[in-house]
Scaffold this active site. Structure first.
Site, PDB file in Angstrom:
ATOM      1  N   ASP A 167      10.558  62.110 -16.612  1.00 44.94           N
ATOM      2  CA  ASP A 167       9.768  61.604 -17.740  1.00 44.94           C
ATOM      3  C   ASP A 167       8.990  60.355 -17.307  1.00 44.94           C
ATOM      4  O   ASP A 167       8.908  59.379 -18.046  1.00 44.94           O
ATOM      5  CB  ASP A 167      10.670  61.298 -18.946  1.00 44.94           C
ATOM      6  CG  ASP A 167       9.872  61.070 -20.220  1.00 44.94           C
ATOM      7  OD1 ASP A 167       8.648  61.274 -20.213  1.00 44.94           O
ATOM      8  OD2 ASP A 167      10.493  60.660 -21.224  1.00 44.94           O
ATOM      9  N   HIS A 184       9.864  67.549 -27.345  1.00 42.88           N
ATOM     10  CA  HIS A 184      10.317  66.175 -27.582  1.00 42.88           C
ATOM     11  C   HIS A 184      10.875  66.174 -28.996  1.00 42.88           C
ATOM     12  O   HIS A 184      10.139  66.314 -29.962  1.00 42.88           O
ATOM     13  CB  HIS A 184       9.132  65.211 -27.447  1.00 42.88           C
ATOM     14  CG  HIS A 184       9.497  63.784 -27.725  1.00 42.88           C
ATOM     15  ND1 HIS A 184       9.282  62.774 -26.821  1.00 42.88           N
ATOM     16  CD2 HIS A 184      10.058  63.183 -28.798  1.00 42.88           C
ATOM     17  CE1 HIS A 184       9.692  61.627 -27.322  1.00 42.88           C
ATOM     18  NE2 HIS A 184      10.166  61.842 -28.535  1.00 42.88           N
ATOM     19  N   HIS A 188      14.804  65.405 -22.537  1.00 42.11           N
ATOM     20  CA  HIS A 188      15.421  64.071 -22.510  1.00 42.11           C
ATOM     21  C   HIS A 188      16.445  63.815 -23.623  1.00 42.11           C
ATOM     22  O   HIS A 188      16.268  62.948 -24.461  1.00 42.11           O
ATOM     23  CB  HIS A 188      14.370  62.966 -22.489  1.00 42.11           C
ATOM     24  CG  HIS A 188      13.160  63.154 -23.364  1.00 42.11           C
ATOM     25  ND1 HIS A 188      13.226  63.586 -24.657  1.00 42.11           N
ATOM     26  CD2 HIS A 188      11.851  62.917 -23.104  1.00 42.11           C
ATOM     27  CE1 HIS A 188      12.009  63.626 -25.154  1.00 42.11           C
ATOM     28  NE2 HIS A 188      11.159  63.235 -24.239  1.00 42.11           N
ATOM     29  N   HIS A 225       4.130  62.029 -16.792  1.00 40.63           N
ATOM     30  CA  HIS A 225       2.903  61.669 -17.526  1.00 40.63           C
ATOM     31  C   HIS A 225       2.020  60.911 -16.538  1.00 40.63           C
ATOM     32  O   HIS A 225       2.350  59.786 -16.159  1.00 40.63           O
ATOM     33  CB  HIS A 225       3.225  60.738 -18.699  1.00 40.63           C
ATOM     34  CG  HIS A 225       4.204  61.308 -19.690  1.00 40.63           C
ATOM     35  ND1 HIS A 225       3.820  61.932 -20.842  1.00 40.63           N
ATOM     36  CD2 HIS A 225       5.561  61.320 -19.699  1.00 40.63           C
ATOM     37  CE1 HIS A 225       4.890  62.318 -21.531  1.00 40.63           C
ATOM     38  NE2 HIS A 225       5.974  61.950 -20.857  1.00 40.63           N
ATOM     39  N   HIS A 254       3.428  52.432 -17.957  1.00 42.02           N
ATOM     40  CA  HIS A 254       2.575  51.506 -18.719  1.00 42.02           C
ATOM     41  C   HIS A 254       2.496  50.239 -17.879  1.00 42.02           C
ATOM     42  O   HIS A 254       3.454  49.914 -17.158  1.00 42.02           O
ATOM     43  CB  HIS A 254       3.202  51.187 -20.078  1.00 42.02           C
ATOM     44  CG  HIS A 254       3.390  52.392 -20.953  1.00 42.02           C
ATOM     45  ND1 HIS A 254       2.360  52.988 -21.648  1.00 42.02           N
ATOM     46  CD2 HIS A 254       4.505  53.116 -21.242  1.00 42.02           C
ATOM     47  CE1 HIS A 254       2.825  54.021 -22.337  1.00 42.02           C
ATOM     48  NE2 HIS A 254       4.128  54.131 -22.100  1.00 42.02           N
ATOM     49  N   ARG A 304      -1.400  60.419 -17.035  1.00 40.65           N
ATOM     50  CA  ARG A 304      -2.395  59.608 -17.779  1.00 40.65           C
ATOM     51  C   ARG A 304      -3.851  59.938 -17.536  1.00 40.65           C
ATOM     52  O   ARG A 304      -4.714  59.194 -17.996  1.00 40.65           O
ATOM     53  CB  ARG A 304      -2.194  58.103 -17.483  1.00 40.65           C
ATOM     54  CG  ARG A 304      -0.774  57.576 -17.596  1.00 40.65           C
ATOM     55  CD  ARG A 304      -0.208  57.781 -18.950  1.00 40.65           C
ATOM     56  NE  ARG A 304       1.023  57.012 -19.165  1.00 40.65           N
ATOM     57  CZ  ARG A 304       1.885  57.303 -20.119  1.00 40.65           C
ATOM     58  NH1 ARG A 304       1.690  58.339 -20.931  1.00 40.65           N
ATOM     59  NH2 ARG A 304       2.967  56.577 -20.286  1.00 40.65           N
TER      60      ARG A 304
HETATM   61  O1  DOR Z   1       8.906  56.814 -23.999  1.00 39.71           O
HETATM   62  C1  DOR Z   1       8.123  57.739 -23.898  1.00 39.71           C
HETATM   63  N1  DOR Z   1       6.933  57.588 -23.318  1.00 39.71           N
HETATM   64  N2  DOR Z   1       8.466  58.925 -24.392  1.00 39.71           N
HETATM   65  C2  DOR Z   1       7.567  59.939 -24.481  1.00 39.71           C
HETATM   66  O2  DOR Z   1       7.908  60.982 -24.955  1.00 39.71           O
HETATM   67  C3  DOR Z   1       6.181  59.748 -24.042  1.00 39.71           C
HETATM   68  C4  DOR Z   1       6.127  58.709 -23.021  1.00 39.71           C
HETATM   69  C5  DOR Z   1       4.724  58.276 -22.680  1.00 39.71           C
HETATM   70  O3  DOR Z   1       3.880  59.169 -22.492  1.00 39.71           O
HETATM   71  O4  DOR Z   1       4.484  57.100 -22.576  1.00 39.71           O
END
Ligand code: DOR
Length: 456
Positions: free
Chosen positions: A321, A196, A250, A79, A325, A81
């Protein structure tokens, strides 16, 4: 006169495909073997693999004595972003983290803002990555109520790695809650659908557990094993009914592995390094919300069950994955803290450390990040060291002892759940299309990533 090579990789131990490997999509086994071979590259392609290739035919030679040469590692779940949440990551920073960790190609997820659910939003991501991405890239299209009828067309767009469905809500607004929509998605297209799998109804029903306790130790209680099982059973039933291949992302529980093993003809399985390395309650004691992710990290019996499934051949792919953040966001009180752990830069060293500890062979690790993603997603010309394939390589030193630290992390989030972890095994070179992009933790050449092509 003999041909001049652009690059010659000398004296490495190469992870090569076994000759005459005719195994089909879902069969697993020792598909790779380790061979003392030299590799010659021209115009970004592998043109010769041979025990000893003469140096005088090469413009540039790299001596990789003592190192292993893997096909370029493909991380099929990241991801990054962009667009919409670029304070956490963007396509430049995410791909920089990838190449510093030894990853040569990434498949990026559609839960950006806006979500990637149309041809235009997919093309926008491709345009943004061109000239900025340090590794190769492709993007998933998110399946939704609105686009379910068009997915057979969208999934075939150039550089689309396939369709992604969120059955349970996580970061972003993508969600397929109704069975009728899921069935429509599964019945409308031919490529493998990646999922997912968490049951949204049960997540809603049990959210109060997290709201009441405000303790991240309850993350796997709220999002419990039944939440995953109900959803995975439903998904597999629909996959069978519509004869559609799925890739279940996952997997976090021992129980799901028991059922997935009965569906190997139609369902491939991904696991994450964090589910193989961290376990509850230890990870929540140590890392608090920095271990919070969906589906959750659970008790040790699940970690052991996932390892057993991996050893038994039920697992096909390892993805990171990578879900960054910021520290500030993760420090918010649980459950307002977002779920997700960064991992694209640590996937290779964390897993090589497991190899060095005897948990899996180097061949098995390699096939789960190269050969198997190639098969699962139908990637063209990548995932193998074979004449005619792209010259993407991950060079590793299995004897290098290092400590993973937050300082080394170049993701915009600036942290890793593995801060302070001593590992043995490290990527020393990331080579893409015959160009050395990373050597000894330094980014040498920037923005050479190209869009990945698929067979369909
Ligand atoms: O913990 C997660 N964060 N699981 C996900 O499926 C999405 C991901 C995110 O994009 O932050």
């Amino acid at each position: 006169m003999s041909q001049k090579f652009d690059l010659l990789l000398k004296n490495g131990k190469c992870l090569l495909p076994k000759p005459n490997d005719s195994s089909t999509d879902n069969t697993l086994g020792a598909k790779l073997f380790i061979s003392d071979s030299d590799i010659a590259i021209k115009d970004g392609k592998i043109i010769l693999i041979q025990h000893s290739i003469d140096e005088k035919n090469a413009t540039k030679v790299i001596d990789l004595k003592g190192k292993h040469i893997l096909p370029g590692v493909i991380d099929s779940q990241v991801h990054f972003r962009e667009p919409g949440m670029t304070h956490k990551e963007d396509l430049e920073s995410g791909t920089r983290a990838a190449v510093l960790g030894g990853v040569t190609s990434v498949f990026e997820m559609p839960n950006t803002n806006p979500s990637t659910t149309t041809a235009e939003s997919l093309q926008d991501k491709i345009n943004r990555a061109q000239g900025r991405a340090h590794c190769n890239f492709a993007f998933f299209i998110g399946g939704s109520t609105e686009n379910a009828g068009e997915l057979n067309v969208l999934e075939k767009l150039p550089h689309c790695s396939g369709v992604k469905v969120f059955m349970g809500s996580s970061t972003g607004s993508l969600l397929v809650e109704e069975s009728a929509v899921l069935e429509k998605i599964l019945s409308n297209g031919s490529r493998r659908v990646i999922v997912h799998s968490e049951d949204e109804a049960r997540l809603k029903e049990r959210k109060q557990i997290a709201l009441d306790s405000q303790d991240v130790h309850d993350h796997p209680v709220w999002r419990d094993v039944d939440t995953a099982m109900i959803s995975t059973k439903k998904l597999l039933g629909f996959a069978r009914k519509h004869n559609r291949r799925v890739h279940v992302l996952h997997i976090s529980s021992e129980e799901e592995m028991q059922i997935l093993k009965e569906y190997k003809d139609i369902a491939t399985v991904e696991v994450l390094p964090q589910h193989l390395t961290l376990f509850a309650p230890d990870c929540y004691d140590r890392l608090k919300n920095f271990a919070q992710q969906n589906p959750p990290v659970r008790e040790k019996r699940h970690m052991d069950g996932i390892w057993k499934a991996l050893q038994d051949g039920i697992v096909d792919v390892i993805g990171s994955d990578h879900a960054p953040h910021t520290k500030e966001e993760k420090e918010r009180p649980y459950p307002t803290s977002p779920s997700g752990l960064p991992g694209v830069q640590t996937l290779v060293p964390v897993m090589l450390n497991h190899v060095n500890h005897g948990r899996l062979s180097l061949e098995r690790f390699t096939e789960m990040v190269t050969e198997n993603p190639r098969r699962v997603f139908g990637i063209k010309n990548k995932g193998r060291i074979q004449v005619g394939f792209d010259a993407d390589f991950t060079v590793i030193d299995m004897n290098a002892e290092r400590t993973i630290t937050n300082d080394w992390i170049v993701s915009k989030c600036g942290w890793t759940p593995y801060d302070g972890m001593k590992v043995k095994g490290w990527a020393t070179h990331t080579i893409i299309a015959g160009a050395v992009i990373m050597e000894n933790d330094q980014l040498l050449l920037k923005s050479k990533g190209q869009p990945v092509e698929f067979e369909h």
